[in-house]
Scaffold this active site. Structure first.
Site: not given
Ligand code: MOS
Length: 722
Positions: A241-242, A470, A512, A614-615, A617, A688-689
């Site tokens: 999605g990004f 994710t 998450a 949380l994980n 991996k 993630g970000e």
């Molecule tokens: Mo993120 S750019 O809030 O999917």
């Protein structure tokens, strides 16, 4: 359920399942091709027809007429929808431009019609026969030329200031005043925007590819002027999605309109070459940064102003967010300037705000360190702050930026770096190292889930949370397994359906922590119900090995019979009591070909402090993917604007470059123990970000260290090094 006191002891802290590096439970479905993506619900509508989007041929203007006569006669065509025939459409607040133009064209490739045919090829062929007669108008497409426009933050706030930046600059030992530019970028998710719509009487079902089910559900119902109960949105698998799929987009709306028009299910995929102009993108920025230090390298002033453009009614790229919080300095100014442009809609992409903001700020910090004669790791460390500089009474819930930088420097072999640029040569390669701080705020949102215990002892979790690649399925299963004391194989997770309780969704790296907190809350309720059913005390009960242990008794969960619990985890105002942010130290080593200017990345390291992991991996996968995006942002990604005609020229994956495997070197990720006492009962944060935020600047700083060439204009293409 409210969560407004620090969690002390809870079942998650056992970390028998949560915190373990488990492989994705949905992995086999994906690797065998049996996970259904939006375009693949064949069994649900075997006779689905295909819609092809007709995009506006100009960037700005008025539609005089749309001639569909020839297209309607073409083989296989079942129907054509235009703004004139679509019926009443409301505009969703989350969309800046309308998704189907009626009279006014707001941007290039804005949808103006949908051609529906028996096959995809027939729809595509007929779409070429639709004649859009429009009166083009002159638009504004050039951010540089549009500079002196409105001054505003997203909320219309004025600049944030503290002290007197100009005075501090005047009396400083060292100063920097530099401007950096980042280009328009496209998300380029592997799965295109795609949907299938099916009407059954006056009920609409849409299978789509979307990050935020509830936003899509609400906005689709609103746009079609329908009650939400009559609309169902499903998106159980999302191929990336990004940020491009946070909102209702034209594919879902047009599929619904097309299906209504032809009385059959309709699939619509936005063709790859239409995605950059039809959907949203990350807006270009121009960022001016001024820094001042005393003789010892302590920052006395930080000023960061960012210019970006958007359609009328759109918001600016919030590129100064991190600058409000990352470093100490008594004199400060941060502000956003927004220009009205008639380019396609600018919106969230891969850590909006901090990602492009750090691309500028963290080069500026590197430049300032060099001017002040201080090692760039040390320079960041001596300017750390443990409080929100604008509100000194607010502490960060956890802030381990210094530890990230120190750990990274030691693991990466930073001591080997030559302070003088251009010193390390290996044959024709110039080699250098760069560093940058990573920063991304941790956002909180309510999230709901439903958990069920069946007669066989299986726990089923239902929430409208999405898994956009994710690992949501896996961490949610881990959470339920931990809470209910069952093996993970005994947990079934169902996501991405508006029929399920409303989650926080996937965006802004909040998914998450918040979605698992919702599952935690529902499991607390289920535990209470199980205990009550068996006449045991829930507070003191332990759930383990598929049993409930309490008052000296050990009873199987199944003894409680089928039970169901639903709960929303609502967070208190912790985000006001404590500043919640995530931190990283990014380290990159590059080699630059002294003859051709080719940049090869050799090593990348990210040290992350992002709450409880949380994980490890799935979190690592998130971070290395994000680091790869940082590499792309530094070296490749740029939408080229045609400033006369107002569109992105390189609107496919042949012209818009992203890293491939051969571009990506050894990547290492280290997670610090950063268990956050207040972020949620999970004690986690987003990660993630964070993996992207700062990487681009670390890479560009490494290029400087290798070559002595300071590039302030992204991406760093060969021409800028020769
Ligand atoms: Mo993120 S750019 O809030 O999917």
């Amino acid at each position: 359920m409210k969560f407004d006191t620090p969690a002390t002891a809870n079942p998650i802290d056992r970390q028998r399942v949560v915190g373990q590096p488990l492989a994705r439970i949905d992995g086999p479905l994906k690797t065998t091709g049996s996970a259904h993506y939006a375009y693949e619900w064949h069994a649900e509508a075997p006779d689905a027809a295909y819609g092809y989007v007709v995009g506006a041929p100009v960037a700005k203007g008025n539609i005089l007429s749309i001639d569909t006569h020839a297209a309607a006669q073409a083989p296989g065509v079942l129907g054509i929808v235009t703004g004139a025939t679509a019926g009443k459409l409301n505009k969703a607040e989350r969309n800046t431009a309308t998704l189907l133009a009626k009279n006014k064209i707001e941007h290039y490739h804005q949808a103006v019609a949908l051609v529906v045919a028996e096959t995809f090829e027939q729809a595509r062929a007929a779409a070429q026969l639709v004649k859009v007669n429009c009166q083009a108008e002159t638009g504004a497409y050039d951010l540089e030329a549009a500079q002196p426009e409105v001054t505003t933050s997203p909320e219309g706030e004025p600049d944030k200031t503290l002290g007197d930046v100009d005075a501090a600059l005047h009396s400083a030992a060292f100063t920097l005043d530099a401007t950096y530019t980042t280009p328009d970028q496209s998300h380029m998710a592997m799965e295109p925007h795609a949907s299938m719509a099916l009407w059954q009487d006056d009920h609409l079902t849409v299978w789509t590819s979307n990050q935020m089910i509830n936003w899509c559900h609400t906005d689709l119902a609103h746009t079609l002027d329908m009650p939400m109960e009559k609309v169902r949105v499903l998106s159980p698998y999302v191929g990336g999605g990004f940020g491009s799929k946070l909102f209702l987009r034209s594919d879902a709306l047009l599929a619904a309109l097309g299906a209504r028009a032809v009385g059959r299910a309709v699939k619509v995929m936005v063709p790859r070459p239409m995605i950059p102009n039809n959907t949203t993108h990350r807006p270009a920025t121009r960022q001016r940064i001024r820094l001042a230090t005393d003789a010892h390298g302590h920052l006395t002033a930080i000023a960061h102003e960012s210019w970006s453009g958007n359609l009328p009614g759109g918001t600016p790229e919030t590129a100064v967010q991190q600058t409000e919080l990352l470093y100490a300095a008594a004199n400060r100014l941060t502000g956003l300037r927004l220009a009205e442009l008639d380019l396609p809609e600018g919106n969230a992409m891969r850590a909006p705000g901090e990602a492009p903001g750090l691309m500028a700020l963290e080069i500026a910090m590197d430049e300032m360190a060099a001017i002040a004669g201080i090692d760039p790791v040390e320079f960041r460390i001596i300017n750390d702050t443990q409080v929100d500089p604008l509100h000194p009474e607010r502490f960060f819930s956890r802030r381990q930026l210094v530890q990230c930088l120190r750990t990274g420097a030691s693991k990466f072999g930073w001591a080997e770096r030559c302070a003088q640029p251009g010193q390390r040569r290996e044959g024709r390669w110039l080699v250098g190292m760069g560093v940058a701080a990573g920063f991304r705020n941790n956002l909180l949102a309510p999230s709901a889930a439903r958990v069920q215990l069946d007669a066989q002892g299986t726990i089923t979790v239902e929430t409208d949370m999405t898994d956009i690649g994710t690992g949501s399925y896996t961490i949610i299963a881990q959470t339920a397994a931990e809470m209910m004391g069952v093996p993970i194989e005994q947990v079934s997770v169902r996501l991405g359906d508006s029929a399920f309780p409303v989650s926080a969704g996937s965006g802004g790296q909040w998914g998450a922590n918040t979605s698992t907190a919702g599952v935690y809350a529902a499991c607390v309720r289920l535990r209470e119900k199980v205990a009550a059913q068996l006449g045991l005390d829930a507070e003191s009960a332990e759930f383990a090995d598929g049993h409930i242990h309490a008052s000296g008794q050990r009873l199987p969960l199944t003894a409680a019979g089928p039970l169901m619990a639903e709960e929303t985890m609502e967070f208190g105002d912790l985000d006001k009591t404590f500043q919640q942010s995530t931190f990283a130290g990014h380290f990159v080593e590059v080699a630059v070909d002294s003859a051709t200017g080719e940049v090869r990345v050799r090593r990348m390291l990210a040290v992350c402090a992002a709450g409880r992991i949380l994980n490890p991996k799935t979190a690592r996968s998130q971070v290395i993917g994000a680091m790869t995006m940082g590499l792309g942002a530094a070296l490749m990604e740029k939408l080229a604007v045609d400033t006369r005609l107002g569109y992105f020229v390189n609107h496919d994956m042949a012209g818009y470059e992203v890293p491939v495997h051969a571009d990506v070197p050894e990547q290492e990720v280290i997670f610090l123990d950063d268990t956050d006492p207040v972020s949620s009962p999970m004690k986690a944060k987003g990660v993630g970000e964070l993996g992207l935020c700062g990487v681009g600047a670390a890479l560009v700083n490494a290029v400087y260290n290798a070559t002595g060439i300071r590039v302030r204009d992204y991406p760093v293409t060969l021409d800028k090094l020769l």
